[in-house]
Design a protein around this motif. Structure first.
Motif, PDB file in Angstrom:
ATOM      1  N   LEU A 199      53.857  53.756  68.931  1.00 58.04           N
ATOM      2  CA  LEU A 199      53.984  54.366  67.971  1.00 58.04           C
ATOM      3  C   LEU A 199      54.181  55.917  68.084  1.00 58.04           C
ATOM      4  N   GLY A 200      53.929  56.282  69.327  1.00 61.70           N
ATOM      5  CA  GLY A 200      54.114  57.721  69.483  1.00 61.70           C
ATOM      6  C   GLY A 200      52.823  58.596  69.339  1.00 61.70           C
ATOM      7  N   ARG A 201      51.711  58.107  69.322  1.00 59.19           N
ATOM      8  CA  ARG A 201      50.615  58.609  68.993  1.00 59.19           C
ATOM      9  C   ARG A 201      49.439  58.487  70.318  1.00 59.19           C
ATOM     10  N   GLY A 202      48.721  59.776  70.512  1.00 59.08           N
ATOM     11  CA  GLY A 202      48.056  59.539  71.694  1.00 59.08           C
ATOM     12  C   GLY A 202      48.245  60.306  72.716  1.00 59.08           C
ATOM     13  N   HIS A 203      47.598  60.244  73.911  1.00 61.15           N
ATOM     14  CA  HIS A 203      47.802  60.989  75.312  1.00 61.15           C
ATOM     15  C   HIS A 203      49.558  61.117  75.687  1.00 61.15           C
ATOM     16  N   GLU A 204      50.191  62.097  76.027  1.00 62.41           N
ATOM     17  CA  GLU A 204      51.412  62.204  75.947  1.00 62.41           C
ATOM     18  C   GLU A 204      51.833  61.330  77.352  1.00 62.41           C
TER      19      GLU A 204
ATOM     20  N   GLY B 191      58.521  59.559  74.484  1.00 63.52           N
ATOM     21  CA  GLY B 191      58.300  59.308  72.971  1.00 63.52           C
ATOM     22  C   GLY B 191      58.210  57.939  72.511  1.00 63.52           C
ATOM     23  N   ALA B 192      57.969  57.676  71.085  1.00 61.81           N
ATOM     24  CA  ALA B 192      57.717  56.418  70.389  1.00 61.81           C
ATOM     25  C   ALA B 192      58.563  55.447  70.772  1.00 61.81           C
TER      26      ALA B 192
ATOM     27  N   ALA C  47      42.912  40.575  65.460  1.00 68.35           N
ATOM     28  CA  ALA C  47      41.596  40.851  64.737  1.00 68.35           C
ATOM     29  C   ALA C  47      41.783  42.257  64.435  1.00 68.35           C
ATOM     30  N   HIS C  48      42.238  42.973  65.546  1.00 66.64           N
ATOM     31  CA  HIS C  48      42.175  44.721  65.335  1.00 66.64           C
ATOM     32  C   HIS C  48      43.505  45.314  65.304  1.00 66.64           C
ATOM     33  N   GLY C  49      43.713  46.625  64.873  1.00 74.11           N
ATOM     34  CA  GLY C  49      44.777  47.235  64.745  1.00 74.11           C
ATOM     35  C   GLY C  49      44.986  47.762  65.991  1.00 74.11           C
ATOM     36  N   ASP C  50      44.102  48.390  66.875  1.00 68.86           N
ATOM     37  CA  ASP C  50      44.515  48.901  68.300  1.00 68.86           C
ATOM     38  C   ASP C  50      45.438  50.174  67.781  1.00 68.86           C
ATOM     39  N   LEU C  51      44.899  50.789  66.700  1.00 67.88           N
ATOM     40  CA  LEU C  51      45.889  51.976  66.501  1.00 67.88           C
ATOM     41  C   LEU C  51      45.105  53.202  66.663  1.00 67.88           C
ATOM     42  N   ASN C  52      43.873  53.229  67.370  1.00 66.65           N
ATOM     43  CA  ASN C  52      42.986  54.281  67.713  1.00 66.65           C
ATOM     44  C   ASN C  52      43.673  55.348  68.684  1.00 66.65           C
ATOM     45  N   THR C  53      43.307  56.405  68.356  1.00 68.62           N
ATOM     46  CA  THR C  53      43.593  57.787  69.839  1.00 68.62           C
ATOM     47  C   THR C  53      42.352  58.257  70.326  1.00 68.62           C
ATOM     48  N   ALA C  54      42.465  58.885  71.185  1.00 70.81           N
ATOM     49  CA  ALA C  54      41.134  59.263  71.695  1.00 70.81           C
ATOM     50  C   ALA C  54      40.354  60.143  70.761  1.00 70.81           C
ATOM     51  N   GLU C  55      40.960  60.590  69.639  1.00 69.42           N
ATOM     52  CA  GLU C  55      40.141  61.523  68.762  1.00 69.42           C
ATOM     53  C   GLU C  55      39.411  60.549  67.804  1.00 69.42           C
TER      54      GLU C  55
END
Length: 299
Positions: free
Chosen positions: A148-153, A162-163, A124-132
């Motif tokens: 996908l390489g986005r978020g906390h290192e 990497g991604a 139901a969700h994309g789960d594409l959020n970051t901390a920001e």
């Protein structure tokens, strides 16, 4: 699909704020997953559960609005190694969650074995959020972004740097609750997303056929199925239910089509929460869907 399956539980409930989903692997086992798959002719090994260290509530400045960051990071690393070893032994990894943050480890471990691994995100969700962009800081809303390489290192670099996948290797199916930052990322990348609007207009059979066609350039495909992808009427035992989801029967059809296509090389079923469930209904739905995914037939 390989005839040998190794099943691994991840009793993780620290990627979100509602307790109970750590009992998901036990509920799925209780609902008879091992017996069901053996009846379909599979050799299945239950490798037990990964140990999840728990010290919830402790935060450091490094975490940047990431709840239980250290625990999720460490568990993801463990899971990635286990998934990779399962594939190295020519077995199919079947992962039982646990909240959806475990996908960070599942995808990291599986992607190490493919040049270009696709991901079907049934949710139901994309789960594409970051901390920001996250309204809550809960990491179960971030695993696809991390992959996908986005978020906390530290999360992005789980198992290998990497991604692990690219936007054109992902298909989201059943989305009906996307945050603003997720919508922006989807628009920017052109990622293929079938919201419930498209599912209703096209029909799930057409959605699945388009999904398979879209991922034909991939040499492996990981299925990440969140039980909240189903309508709460059919799967009430989830932490973040969203009305208007796919039906039990539609979801069976989706799994049957994937079984016929024979493209899935690893899978996880997540977010079964027995505390919120009705007589283990959601775990039983998960087991039935796994049966269809692995080719169970009526005749």
């Amino acid at each position: 699909m390989k005839q040998k399956i190794t099943m691994l539980g991840v009793p993780m409930d620290l990627g979100q704020s509602r307790r109970g989903v750590d009992m998901g692997p036990s509920a799925i086992r209780y609902a008879g997953i091992v017996e069901r798959l053996r009846k379909s002719g599979y050799e299945i090994e239950d490798a037990g559960n990964i140990e999840v260290s728990k010290s919830p509530g402790v935060k450091t400045p490094e975490e940047e609005n990431l709840t239980n960051f250290a625990e999720v990071r460490d568990t993801s690393e463990k899971l990635a190694g286990r998934v990779s070893n399962i594939l190295s032994n020519a077995h199919f990894p079947l992962i039982l969650g646990g909240d959806h943050s475990i996908a960070i480890g599942s995808i990291a471990g599986a992607s190490a074995h493919f040049e270009k691994m696709g991901v079907i995100w049934y949710d139901a969700h994309g789960d594409l959020n970051t901390a920001e962009t996250s309204p809550s800081g809960n990491i179960h809303g971030m695993p696809l972004a991390v992959s996908l390489g986005r978020g906390h290192e530290s999360l992005v670099n789980t198992y290998k740097a990497g991604a692990k996948i690219q936007p054109d290797q992902v298909v989201i199916i059943g989305a009906r609750d996307l945050d603003a930052g997720e919508k922006s990322y989807i628009s920017e990348t052109g990622m293929l997303v079938f919201t419930m609007h498209e599912v209703d207009r096209l029909g799930l059979a057409e959605v699945m056929n388009r999904t398979i066609q879209h991922l034909k350039h991939c040499d492996g495909v990981h299925l990440s199925l969140d039980l909240d992808g189903l309508d709460p009427h059919d799967a009430p035992g989830v932490g973040t239910p969203v009305p208007g989801g796919m039906s039990y029967r539609e979801s069976h059809l989706a799994m049957e089509i994937l079984a016929e296509a024979d493209i899935i090389t690893s899978a996880e079923f997540v977010e079964v929460n027995p505390i919120l469930d009705e007589r283990n209904k959601t775990a039983e739905a998960a087991v039935a869907l796994m049966g269809s995914l692995f080719g169970e037939k009526l005749k």
